[in-house]
Write an enzyme that holds these catalytic residues in place. Structure first.
Site, mmCIF file in Angstrom:
data_model
loop_
_atom_site.group_PDB
_atom_site.id
_atom_site.type_symbol
_atom_site.label_atom_id
_atom_site.label_comp_id
_atom_site.label_asym_id
_atom_site.label_seq_id
_atom_site.Cartn_x
_atom_site.Cartn_y
_atom_site.Cartn_z
ATOM 1 N N ARG A 19 0.822 -1.215 0.000
ATOM 2 C CA ARG A 19 0.000 0.000 0.000
ATOM 3 C C ARG A 19 0.854 1.263 0.000
ATOM 4 N NH1 ARG A 19 -3.237 -1.925 4.844
ATOM 5 N NH2 ARG A 19 -2.560 0.088 5.599
ATOM 6 N N CYS A 20 2.155 1.129 0.104
ATOM 7 C CA CYS A 20 3.071 2.273 0.157
ATOM 8 C C CYS A 20 3.649 2.530 -1.237
ATOM 9 C CB CYS A 20 4.193 1.977 1.141
ATOM 10 S SG CYS A 20 5.539 3.162 1.134
ATOM 11 N N SER A 21 3.467 3.747 -1.742
ATOM 12 C CA SER A 21 3.958 4.046 -3.090
ATOM 13 C C SER A 21 5.485 3.976 -3.165
ATOM 14 C CB SER A 21 3.465 5.415 -3.552
ATOM 15 O OG SER A 21 3.973 6.444 -2.725
#
Length: 123
Positions: A19-21
């Site tokens: 979920r972390c770019s």
């Protein structure tokens, strides 16, 4: 352009949060450079306290540099004045507090923030 056989043979591990770019971009960068990294989704499979401490030490960081101080849980747990031991305990109990992504290759370990930090340990 296909990866060279030499680079494809290199191993890497990414401690990843999908979920972390920044984590997604780092994974993409590894693959673009011919790595087929082992992906450790540390939110699903939390790391032991000793593993967290070893990653932080290998990256040459302080424990405080490896904690996500902007995470709401950091404030909720009152970690602003916590010592290293308490921070490590908190990261082990609440993996979301571990900054990401950490990348390990034969050349070393880095917290890939910014993403380009991972280039320092790519062959």
């Amino acid at each position: 352009m296909p990866a060279s056989p030499a680079k494809a043979a290199h191993a890497a591990t990414i401690y990843h949060n999908s979920r972390c770019s920044t984590s997604r971009k780092t994974l993409e960068l590894l693959r673009e450079h011919g790595y087929q990294p082992t992906i450790v989704e540390y939110l699903k499979t939390p790391l032991a306290r000793a593993q967290i401490a070893a990653l932080i030490e290998a990256a040459g960081l302080s424990v405080r540099e490896a904690v996500r101080s902007k995470e709401p849980l950091y404030q909720e747990l009152g970690l602003a004045d916590a010592d290293d031991a308490a921070l490590l305990d908190a990261m082990a109990a609440h993996p979301v507090l571990l900054n990401r992504p950490f990348v390990t290759t034969a050349q070393g370990t880095r917290l890939a923030r910014p993403v380009e930090k991972a280039l320092e340990i790519m062959a």
